[in-house]
Design a protein around this motif. Structure first.
Motif, short mmCIF file in Angstrom:
data_model
loop_
_atom_site.label_atom_id
_atom_site.label_comp_id
_atom_site.label_asym_id
_atom_site.label_seq_id
_atom_site.Cartn_x
_atom_site.Cartn_y
_atom_site.Cartn_z
N HIS A 40 37.97 44.57 51.83
CA HIS A 40 38.37 45.58 50.84
C HIS A 40 37.42 45.51 49.64
CE1 HIS A 40 39.95 41.85 49.21
NE2 HIS A 40 39.80 42.43 48.03
N THR A 42 37.81 45.20 45.64
CA THR A 42 38.77 44.98 44.54
C THR A 42 38.39 45.83 43.33
OG1 THR A 42 39.12 42.69 45.25
CG2 THR A 42 39.82 43.23 43.02
N ASP A 139 42.25 40.54 35.19
CA ASP A 139 40.97 39.84 35.10
C ASP A 139 39.96 40.78 34.42
OD1 ASP A 139 38.54 38.61 35.51
OD2 ASP A 139 39.05 37.90 37.51
N ARG A 141 36.76 40.10 33.70
CA ARG A 141 35.34 39.79 33.91
C ARG A 141 34.58 41.06 34.28
NH1 ARG A 141 35.62 34.92 38.03
NH2 ARG A 141 37.27 36.26 38.78
N HIS A 146 31.89 44.80 44.88
CA HIS A 146 31.38 44.06 46.04
C HIS A 146 32.46 43.89 47.10
CE1 HIS A 146 33.42 40.93 43.71
NE2 HIS A 146 33.61 40.36 44.89
N THR A 148 33.65 41.04 49.74
CA THR A 148 33.45 39.63 50.10
C THR A 148 33.34 39.47 51.61
OG1 THR A 148 34.63 38.90 48.14
CG2 THR A 148 34.47 37.32 49.94
N ARG A 151 33.51 33.03 52.09
CA ARG A 151 33.61 32.09 50.96
C ARG A 151 33.28 30.68 51.43
NH1 ARG A 151 37.77 35.76 49.93
NH2 ARG A 151 37.86 36.38 47.73
P1 2AM Z 1 36.93 39.45 45.84
O1 2AM Z 1 37.21 40.81 45.34
O2 2AM Z 1 35.69 38.84 45.31
O3 2AM Z 1 37.02 39.36 47.33
C1 2AM Z 1 42.69 39.00 46.16
O4 2AM Z 1 42.68 37.68 45.70
C2 2AM Z 1 41.38 39.66 45.87
O5 2AM Z 1 41.17 39.80 44.48
C3 2AM Z 1 40.21 38.90 46.43
O6 2AM Z 1 39.52 39.75 47.27
C4 2AM Z 1 39.40 38.48 45.24
O7 2AM Z 1 38.04 38.43 45.28
C5 2AM Z 1 39.85 39.42 44.16
N1 2AM Z 1 39.75 38.73 42.86
C6 2AM Z 1 39.13 39.22 41.77
N2 2AM Z 1 39.25 38.37 40.76
C7 2AM Z 1 39.91 37.29 41.21
C8 2AM Z 1 40.30 36.06 40.61
N3 2AM Z 1 40.06 35.78 39.33
N4 2AM Z 1 40.95 35.18 41.40
C9 2AM Z 1 41.20 35.46 42.69
N5 2AM Z 1 40.88 36.61 43.31
C10 2AM Z 1 40.23 37.52 42.57
#
Ligand code: 2AM
Length: 222
Positions: A40, A42, A139, A141, A146, A148, A151
């Motif tokens: 997916h 995010t 979050d 940031r 992207h 994923t 990991r």
């Molecule tokens: P991703 O988008 O890099 O894959 C569910 O945990 C999704 O939310 C994951 O796909 C994850 O990373 C995204 N995500 C974004 N910020 C995150 C954070 N601070 N901690 C965990 N997952 C986060």
């Protein structure tokens, strides 16, 4: 409940992503690779959303409190700016790696020059404004769209993961925004859509609405 807001993909696109992931897997000595159903994009990560009424013994009360939160979050996704966005596409054309605490996360990144990039950024920015307004954490940031692939990737030699001109295009249709739940079920990381909203359906008038902004049915409404 761990929540995030995302764009999910068609089976065809997932298969294209999996072909690329296979190239990564073949060069890695170890790693946790995203399973097909979890691929997916995010848009916003809320993290753990506390159920306020969890301490209240009556299950019905707890359930209704949770429903209220989900209702608020569903309302965010249904926001006119978001749901009024015309469906668009994002091309993913390069790969990269985030390193955190010595762990490598490999991803597939959005083409910086594709027409959909400002649109996905606009959706992200809108979500980042609305989510705190409704009382949730998010979050903050910087957004770097992207997908994923894997990991905790370990490898003996440098990874060479390129997308060549002969590789099939990975162009994602952004036509639905989903509120997703993340949980471990029988030890497996499982993402489930709790609520989804289709982006504006052109057939219901958007195409001919005469808007100056091609990304929206009505950008002024908010
Ligand atoms: P991703 O988008 O890099 O894959 C569910 O945990 C999704 O939310 C994951 O796909 C994850 O990373 C995204 N995500 C974004 N910020 C995150 C954070 N601070 N901690 C965990 N997952 C986060």
């Amino acid at each position: 409940m761990r929540l995030f807001i995302a764009v999910n993909f068609s089976e065809e696109i997932k298969n294209r992503i999996l072909a690329l992931q296979e190239k990564l897997r073949s060069q890695a000595s170890r790693g946790t690779f995203t399973v097909p159903q979890n691929l997916h994009l995010t848009l916003a990560f809320l993290g753990e959303v506390p159920v306020v009424a969890a301490e209240i013994p009556a299950a019905t009360t707890a359930a209704s409190a949770m429903d209220e939160k989900l209702e608020l979050l569903s309302g965010i996704i249904s926001d006119p700016f978001i749901s009024g966005t015309l469906p668009f596409e994002i091309r993913f054309n390069h790969t990269g790696c985030f390193t955190h605490s010595g762990k490598e996360l490999w991803w597939l990144g959005a083409d910086k020059s594709c027409a959909g990039l400002p649109l996905i950024k606009a959706l992200h920015e809108r979500l980042l404004r609305l989510i705190p307004e409704e009382g949730f954490s998010v979050d903050k940031r910087p957004f770097s769209p992207h997908i994923t692939l894997g990991r905790d990737i370990k490898h003996e030699r440098p990874i060479n993961l390129t997308i060549g001109p002969d590789d099939p295009e990975i162009t994602v249709a952004v036509d639905r925004i989903s509120l997703m739940k993340s949980e471990h079920l029988k030890g497996k990381l499982t993402y489930t859509e709790l609520f989804g909203k289709d982006l504006y359906d052109q057939d219901s008038g958007g195409k001919d609405s005469g808007d100056k902004d091609p990304g929206h049915k009505d950008p002024g409404r908010s």
